[in-house]
Motif scaffolding. Sequence first.
Motif, PDB file in Angstrom:
ATOM      1  N   MET A  34       0.836  -1.201   0.000  1.00 46.48           N
ATOM      2  CA  MET A  34       0.000   0.000   0.000  1.00 46.48           C
ATOM      3  C   MET A  34       0.871   1.251   0.000  1.00 46.48           C
ATOM      4  O   MET A  34       1.947   1.273   0.618  1.00 46.48           O
ATOM      5  N   GLY A  35       0.392   2.268  -0.680  1.00 44.45           N
ATOM      6  CA  GLY A  35       1.150   3.513  -0.726  1.00 44.45           C
ATOM      7  C   GLY A  35       0.257   4.726  -0.603  1.00 44.45           C
ATOM      8  O   GLY A  35      -0.926   4.675  -0.931  1.00 44.45           O
ATOM      9  N   TRP A  36       0.856   5.781  -0.102  1.00 41.47           N
ATOM     10  CA  TRP A  36       0.220   7.098  -0.100  1.00 41.47           C
ATOM     11  C   TRP A  36       1.016   7.989  -1.049  1.00 41.47           C
ATOM     12  O   TRP A  36       2.242   8.090  -0.943  1.00 41.47           O
ATOM     13  N   TYR A  37       0.309   8.616  -1.963  1.00 36.16           N
ATOM     14  CA  TYR A  37       0.883   9.561  -2.915  1.00 36.16           C
ATOM     15  C   TYR A  37       0.203  10.913  -2.706  1.00 36.16           C
ATOM     16  O   TYR A  37      -0.875  10.997  -2.118  1.00 36.16           O
ATOM     17  N   ARG A  38       0.838  11.952  -3.236  1.00 34.58           N
ATOM     18  CA  ARG A  38       0.196  13.257  -3.201  1.00 34.58           C
ATOM     19  C   ARG A  38       0.459  13.998  -4.502  1.00 34.58           C
ATOM     20  O   ARG A  38       1.441  13.731  -5.209  1.00 34.58           O
ATOM     21  N   GLN A  39      -0.439  14.916  -4.788  1.00 33.14           N
ATOM     22  CA  GLN A  39      -0.339  15.672  -6.030  1.00 33.14           C
ATOM     23  C   GLN A  39      -0.866  17.076  -5.827  1.00 33.14           C
ATOM     24  O   GLN A  39      -1.901  17.283  -5.186  1.00 33.14           O
ATOM     25  N   SER A  62      11.333  14.120   2.022  1.00 30.91           N
ATOM     26  CA  SER A  62      10.684  15.346   2.497  1.00 30.91           C
ATOM     27  C   SER A  62       9.768  15.124   3.699  1.00 30.91           C
ATOM     28  O   SER A  62       9.407  16.089   4.383  1.00 30.91           O
ATOM     29  N   VAL A  63       9.409  13.869   3.965  1.00 28.13           N
ATOM     30  CA  VAL A  63       8.480  13.601   5.075  1.00 28.13           C
ATOM     31  C   VAL A  63       9.091  12.712   6.144  1.00 28.13           C
ATOM     32  O   VAL A  63       8.432  12.444   7.161  1.00 28.13           O
ATOM     33  N   LYS A  64      10.302  12.250   5.943  1.00 29.03           N
ATOM     34  CA  LYS A  64      10.933  11.379   6.938  1.00 29.03           C
ATOM     35  C   LYS A  64      11.013  12.069   8.295  1.00 29.03           C
ATOM     36  O   LYS A  64      11.382  13.240   8.392  1.00 29.03           O
ATOM     37  N   GLY A  65      10.638  11.311   9.315  1.00 23.17           N
ATOM     38  CA  GLY A  65      10.661  11.866  10.660  1.00 23.17           C
ATOM     39  C   GLY A  65       9.404  12.620  11.036  1.00 23.17           C
ATOM     40  O   GLY A  65       9.208  12.956  12.203  1.00 23.17           O
ATOM     41  N   ARG A  66       8.550  12.892  10.047  1.00 24.77           N
ATOM     42  CA  ARG A  66       7.302  13.625  10.331  1.00 24.77           C
ATOM     43  C   ARG A  66       6.053  12.783  10.062  1.00 24.77           C
ATOM     44  O   ARG A  66       5.058  12.915  10.769  1.00 24.77           O
ATOM     45  N   PHE A  67       6.116  11.932   9.055  1.00 25.38           N
ATOM     46  CA  PHE A  67       4.970  11.105   8.669  1.00 25.38           C
ATOM     47  C   PHE A  67       5.225   9.648   9.040  1.00 25.38           C
ATOM     48  O   PHE A  67       6.363   9.177   8.982  1.00 25.38           O
ATOM     49  N   THR A  68       4.138   8.948   9.369  1.00 26.71           N
ATOM     50  CA  THR A  68       4.231   7.520   9.672  1.00 26.71           C
ATOM     51  C   THR A  68       3.099   6.789   8.965  1.00 26.71           C
ATOM     52  O   THR A  68       1.930   7.139   9.133  1.00 26.71           O
ATOM     53  N   ILE A  69       3.470   5.784   8.193  1.00 24.90           N
ATOM     54  CA  ILE A  69       2.475   4.946   7.541  1.00 24.90           C
ATOM     55  C   ILE A  69       2.319   3.665   8.344  1.00 24.90           C
ATOM     56  O   ILE A  69       3.292   3.128   8.880  1.00 24.90           O
ATOM     57  N   SER A  70       1.087   3.192   8.435  1.00 22.48           N
ATOM     58  CA  SER A  70       0.817   1.948   9.152  1.00 22.48           C
ATOM     59  C   SER A  70      -0.386   1.272   8.506  1.00 22.48           C
ATOM     60  O   SER A  70      -1.112   1.893   7.720  1.00 22.48           O
ATOM     61  N   ARG A  71      -0.571   0.007   8.850  1.00 19.43           N
ATOM     62  CA  ARG A  71      -1.694  -0.717   8.284  1.00 19.43           C
ATOM     63  C   ARG A  71      -2.320  -1.616   9.336  1.00 19.43           C
ATOM     64  O   ARG A  71      -1.641  -2.089  10.256  1.00 19.43           O
ATOM     65  N   ASP A  72      -3.621  -1.851   9.177  1.00 14.71           N
ATOM     66  CA  ASP A  72      -4.363  -2.773  10.026  1.00 14.71           C
ATOM     67  C   ASP A  72      -5.063  -3.746   9.088  1.00 14.71           C
ATOM     68  O   ASP A  72      -6.104  -3.420   8.510  1.00 14.71           O
ATOM     69  N   ASN A  73      -4.498  -4.928   8.935  1.00 15.91           N
ATOM     70  CA  ASN A  73      -5.059  -5.891   7.989  1.00 15.91           C
ATOM     71  C   ASN A  73      -6.445  -6.376   8.416  1.00 15.91           C
ATOM     72  O   ASN A  73      -7.273  -6.732   7.573  1.00 15.91           O
ATOM     73  N   GLU A  88       3.962  23.311   2.480  1.00 12.23           N
ATOM     74  CA  GLU A  88       4.314  22.552   1.277  1.00 12.23           C
ATOM     75  C   GLU A  88       3.774  21.122   1.282  1.00 12.23           C
ATOM     76  O   GLU A  88       3.898  20.406   0.284  1.00 12.23           O
ATOM     77  N   ASP A  89       3.179  20.692   2.389  1.00 16.35           N
ATOM     78  CA  ASP A  89       2.517  19.393   2.419  1.00 16.35           C
ATOM     79  C   ASP A  89       1.102  19.465   1.848  1.00 16.35           C
ATOM     80  O   ASP A  89       0.438  18.441   1.693  1.00 16.35           O
ATOM     81  N   THR A  90       0.640  20.670   1.563  1.00 17.63           N
ATOM     82  CA  THR A  90      -0.682  20.841   0.978  1.00 17.63           C
ATOM     83  C   THR A  90      -0.770  20.130  -0.365  1.00 17.63           C
ATOM     84  O   THR A  90       0.058  20.343  -1.248  1.00 17.63           O
ATOM     85  N   ALA A  91      -1.770  19.257  -0.492  1.00 19.32           N
ATOM     86  CA  ALA A  91      -1.920  18.455  -1.712  1.00 19.32           C
ATOM     87  C   ALA A  91      -3.174  17.595  -1.589  1.00 19.32           C
ATOM     88  O   ALA A  91      -3.775  17.513  -0.513  1.00 19.32           O
ATOM     89  N   VAL A  92      -3.525  16.953  -2.675  1.00 15.76           N
ATOM     90  CA  VAL A  92      -4.504  15.874  -2.623  1.00 15.76           C
ATOM     91  C   VAL A  92      -3.723  14.591  -2.379  1.00 15.76           C
ATOM     92  O   VAL A  92      -2.757  14.295  -3.100  1.00 15.76           O
ATOM     93  N   THR A 113      -8.011  12.653  -1.045  1.00 21.05           N
ATOM     94  CA  THR A 113      -8.526  13.500   0.030  1.00 21.05           C
ATOM     95  C   THR A 113      -7.621  14.730   0.135  1.00 21.05           C
ATOM     96  O   THR A 113      -6.390  14.610   0.118  1.00 21.05           O
ATOM     97  N   GLN A 114      -8.243  15.903   0.235  1.00 20.05           N
ATOM     98  CA  GLN A 114      -7.492  17.147   0.238  1.00 20.05           C
ATOM     99  C   GLN A 114      -6.930  17.427   1.622  1.00 20.05           C
ATOM    100  O   GLN A 114      -7.653  17.394   2.617  1.00 20.05           O
ATOM    101  N   VAL A 115      -5.640  17.734   1.657  1.00 22.76           N
ATOM    102  CA  VAL A 115      -4.988  18.199   2.888  1.00 22.76           C
ATOM    103  C   VAL A 115      -4.459  19.602   2.618  1.00 22.76           C
ATOM    104  O   VAL A 115      -3.692  19.812   1.677  1.00 22.76           O
ATOM    105  N   THR A 116      -4.883  20.539   3.436  1.00 20.81           N
ATOM    106  CA  THR A 116      -4.452  21.927   3.292  1.00 20.81           C
ATOM    107  C   THR A 116      -3.802  22.388   4.588  1.00 20.81           C
ATOM    108  O   THR A 116      -4.412  22.288   5.656  1.00 20.81           O
ATOM    109  N   VAL A 117      -2.561  22.835   4.472  1.00 23.73           N
ATOM    110  CA  VAL A 117      -1.817  23.325   5.626  1.00 23.73           C
ATOM    111  C   VAL A 117      -1.671  24.837   5.470  1.00 23.73           C
ATOM    112  O   VAL A 117      -0.938  25.314   4.599  1.00 23.73           O
ATOM    113  N   SER A 118      -2.368  25.564   6.307  1.00 22.55           N
ATOM    114  CA  SER A 118      -2.381  27.020   6.174  1.00 22.55           C
ATOM    115  C   SER A 118      -2.808  27.658   7.485  1.00 22.55           C
ATOM    116  O   SER A 118      -3.602  27.078   8.230  1.00 22.55           O
TER     117      SER A 118
END
Length: 119
Positions: A34-39, A62-73, A88-92, A113-118
């Motif tokens: 599974m992956g998370w992408y942004r645009q 650019s996100v190391k140390g700030r973001f964490t991905i995890s999964r619950d099967n 600069e993390d603002t994106a879909v 899903t839209q993420v807006t940092v402002s």
Amino acid sequence: QVQLVESGGGLVQPGGSLRVSCVASGSIFSISNMGWYRQTPGKQRELVAAITSGGSTNYADSVKGRFTISRDNAKNTVYLQMNSLKPEDTAVYYCNAQPAAGWLRYDYWGQGTQVTVSS
């Protein structure tokens, strides 16, 4: 037919936190990487974080140390915890599923899903 449905996006102030989730329908989740992408407008979609079916993770620099991905099967869900957010993390943000096994072929995407940092 597999569907990926993201949720949890929104508006957050710089330095804040947000968690986005992606629920997968069907029976492929546990055998998928599974992956998370942004645009952002005018830019190519970029990989933010990924997690294998076995739980190994990797992150964009650019996100190391700030973001964490995890999964619950058990819940067919992948999460992206985002801390210390920057404008600069603002994106879909899009969820993606690809097979862990080399003989399978699929490439599923959520609607984003839209993420807006402002402030």
